[in-house]
Design an enzyme around this catalytic site. Structure first.
Site, PDB file in Angstrom:
ATOM      1  N   ASP A 289      -6.774   8.516   9.796  1.00  0.00           N
ATOM      2  CA  ASP A 289      -5.533   8.040  10.396  1.00  0.00           C
ATOM      3  C   ASP A 289      -5.336   8.513  11.827  1.00  0.00           C
ATOM      4  O   ASP A 289      -5.701   9.628  12.186  1.00  0.00           O
ATOM      5  CB  ASP A 289      -4.340   8.481   9.542  1.00  0.00           C
ATOM      6  CG  ASP A 289      -4.264   7.678   8.252  1.00  0.00           C
ATOM      7  OD1 ASP A 289      -4.236   6.437   8.342  1.00  0.00           O
ATOM      8  OD2 ASP A 289      -4.280   8.283   7.171  1.00  0.00           O
TER       9      ASP A 289
ATOM     10  N   GLU B  47       0.877  -1.174   0.000  1.00  0.00           N
ATOM     11  CA  GLU B  47       0.000   0.000   0.000  1.00  0.00           C
ATOM     12  C   GLU B  47       0.905   1.212   0.000  1.00  0.00           C
ATOM     13  O   GLU B  47       1.546   1.530   1.003  1.00  0.00           O
ATOM     14  CB  GLU B  47      -0.823   0.036   1.297  1.00  0.00           C
ATOM     15  CG  GLU B  47      -2.215  -0.468   1.195  1.00  0.00           C
ATOM     16  CD  GLU B  47      -3.039  -0.121   2.428  1.00  0.00           C
ATOM     17  OE1 GLU B  47      -2.842   0.960   3.021  1.00  0.00           O
ATOM     18  OE2 GLU B  47      -3.861  -0.955   2.818  1.00  0.00           O
TER      19      GLU B  47
END
Lengths: 408, 250
Positions: free
Chosen positions: B49, B38
């Site tokens: 996040d 990724e």
């Protein structure tokens, strides 16, 4: 037309305005937003809910607000100027229309806790006020930078029983407070409602917030007719940051003929057009995605959200509600701007000619009118005075002193 | 690492510097225990996040700006490092950077980049078509969560989601870096429900969020067929030796 504009609409909820809007959030928030949409659609016409909201609007926050003909200033400008007095509402600005509506939604949804982001602190204060009234636990996210600039509002929120979280990430301003609130919400959706403060954010927020502010324009149109026998004003002006007071005002006028009723949204021009020195999202932004919606966005060459500046903390935001982006694209609303110094002068003038101290946000709308008064000669002009300026006094005098210093 | 799993690692490009992240990328490229990468391009406002990846992204972005490295240049350099490898590569970045890249490259050039798909954490299942309508031809990886509705599960069984390389199961209500217990029977039931919904698609259903190391991998191997590690790997991006050891330990 893009495909989204035909996306399903239900009641007052729209997911898209043309290509603007949408629901750009982590997948974990999607069920919550769907639930919010469904519950809003159940409640907004529920007689018990609407009655409770109407009672609070009339007896707690002070609706309807007057539509005041500012005759002294009208004479100076050679027009008829009508001020919609949202500044007279409890907590000092239009923000309480939305927080009362969403606070009641939270209560009806059985949520015990509300959270909100705030920049200048006005939305935070309105949310804390509502939470105190309705017996809800309240947490306000505020960028560290803003907690320092707006210390009195931090004190007000605390006094009202709210917890104020100082957000340390990113630029430590409003946009980071929104991120922090979204993150909190992702992890606590079961007992928490996020009272988003502008006509921005993921669907259904832009529609819900606009719905609770529609009273501004609705009252104004009725007052023009009943008090002043004016069917259609020649111009309607409001300041635009995220755009909530403006949408609340504009919605009652956008269906009137565009050649007769001109509508103006005024952004914060800050100091100059240099990057980081203004908040002219419509004027200088590009299409982008932030805080859950697709709209225009001030960004840099790295695709990062650009720093913004305005003397008014309430307009200091890099995005703009999707409905505004669409009204700009369709050219139904003209978007213009006023600089910091013009807003300061407008504040001074209104204070000294009408005895009304406007918020620095609303002073931008007024500053545009003063600068462009030639366009409005002989016309009937409505201006949304979205907030009062008490909160801005320290900032106002500091800025004026700095200007005088520079001039010497 | 468990061989029967589809195993991925998230890398934050530009952290702690572009050079160091490219060095670590080469380790990932060459490691036999990694099936997919990724590739994370930093964004200023990473709402999905947690503190570790957010801070890494902020620092990566500040470095990139100081060096005048655009997202496009960062990505091009990373794809150079990966040229000729047989690992799957998914570009992981937020919607605004995808918009930005489509403008910078032009959609034709962007669509020719050697990547296997995009993971866009602020583009949920129901907005899958947004970038496709703006010229994007790469696959957009679909998300599922323990709370995905039956209506949305149906979307998973339809094109274009149906032909995506995998489904990303966000195991946790929260942000990256949160702790997760993969022995939770409720979670396993939800995972099974998603697996069932995409059975005809023959895609791995990859678990993301909350996986720190070997213990969780062993737990999830009992019911899942793929995973991706983010935070725990990003924390080691500055130390190539430690990074390699971490991969070996999984």
């Amino acid at each position: 037309m893009t495909k989204e504009s035909t996306a399903k609409e239900s009641g007052p909820i729209r997911d898209y305005w043309g290509e603007f809007g949408g629901c750009f959030v982590p997948e974990t928030l999607v069920p919550t937003l769907s639930q919010l949409k469904a519950l809003f659609l159940q409640l907004y016409q529920d007689p018990k809910f609407t009655e409770e909201l109407r009672y609070l609007e009339q007896n707690f926050s002070g609706r309807p607000t007057p539509l005041y003909e500012a005759k002294n200033l009208s004479r100076k400008l050679n027009c008829r100027l009508f001020l919609k007095r949202e500044d007279l509402l409890h907590t000092g600005a239009h923000k309480i229309n939305n927080t009362l509506g969403q606070g009641l939604l939270a209560k009806y949804m059985g949520k015990k806790r509300v959270i909100a982001e705030t920049g200048a602190g006005q939305h935070g204060v309105a949310t804390a006020t509502t939470a105190a009234l309705l017996g809800l636990q309240c947490v306000i996210f505020m960028g560290e930078e803003d907690t320092l600039r707006q210390a009195p509002n931090v004190q007000r929120m605390k006094l009202l029983g709210a917890e104020v979280v100082s957000v340390q990430s990113g630029s430590r301003t409003l946009k980071d407070a929104v991120n922090a609130a979204l993150q909190d919400w992702v992890s606590r959706v079961e007992d928490t409602h996020y009272i988003l403060g502008s006509v921005s954010g993921p669907s259904p927020f832009p529609s819900i917030v606009a719905y609770f502010h529609e009273c501004i324009g609705r009252e104004t149109a009725a007052q023009l007719r009943q008090q002043y026998e004016i069917e259609q004003p020649d111009a309607v002006i409001a300041c635009v940051g995220g755009g909530s007071n403006a949408i609340g005002m504009f919605r009652s006028f956008i269906d009137m003929p565009a050649d007769k009723v001109q509508i103006y949204g005024i952004e914060a021009g800050g100091i100059s057009d240099a990057p980081g020195r203004h908040a002219r999202t419509i004027g200088l932004g590009e299409k982008g995605v932030l805080h859950g919606y697709h709209s225009l966005l001030l960004q840099d060459d790295f695709g990062a959200v650009a720093p913004v500046h305005s003397i008014s903390a309430g307009l200091d935001y890099p995005g703009i509600g999707p409905e505004h982006a669409a009204l700009h694209a369709s050219k139904r609303v003209h978007y213009d701007f006023a600089r910091d110094h013009e807003a300061l002068d407008a504040l001074t003038l209104l204070a000294q000619t009408e005895g009304i101290i406007p918020a620095l946000e609303s002073s931008h709308a007024l500053a545009f009118l003063l600068r462009e008064s030639q366009r409005f000669q002989g016309g009937n002009v409505v201006l949304n005075l979205s907030g009062r300026g008490d909160k801005d006094l320290a900032h106002y005098f500091a800025a004026q002193q700095q200007r005088n210093g520079t001039q010497k | 690492m468990q061989q029967n799993l589809y195993r991925g690692i998230y890398l934050c490009l530009g952290y702690p510097s572009q050079e160091k992240s490219l060095a670590v990328l080469a380790i990932l490229r060459d490691h036999p225990g990694v099936d997919f990468i990724e590739l994370g391009l930093p964004f200023s406002d990473p709402v999905a996040d947690g503190p570790v990846i957010s801070a890494a992204a902020q620092s990566a972005l500040a470095n990139a700006k100081a060096q005048g490295l655009s997202p496009r240049q960062m990505l091009d350099q990373a794809l150079d490092v990966l040229r000729g490898n047989d690992k799957k590569v998914y570009l992981m970045t937020y919607g605004n950077i995808v918009s930005h890249l489509l403008r910078q490259y032009g959609d034709k050039t962007f669509n020719r980049l050697p990547i296997n798909g995009l993971i866009i954490p602020d583009v949920p299942l129901r907005e899958q078509n947004f970038f496709r309508q703006r010229g994007l031809e790469h696959s957009v990886i679909p998300f599922a969560t323990p709370e995905t509705t039956d209506q949305d599960l149906k979307l998973l069984a339809q094109e274009p989601v149906k032909s995506a390389p995998f489904v990303y199961f966000v195991a946790i209500r929260g942000i990256t870096g949160s702790k997760m217990d993969f022995r939770n029977p409720e979670l396993r039931k939800q995972y099974a429900k998603v697996s069932q919904a995409v059975k005809e698609n023959h895609q791995p259903v990859v678990l993301g969020f909350g996986i720190q190391g070997r213990t969780q991998i062993q737990q999830l191997a009992e019911f899942a067929n793929g995973f991706v590690i983010g935070t725990a790997a990003v924390e080691l991006q500055g130390e190539p030796a430690g990074y390699r050891n971490f991969l070996d330990s999984l």
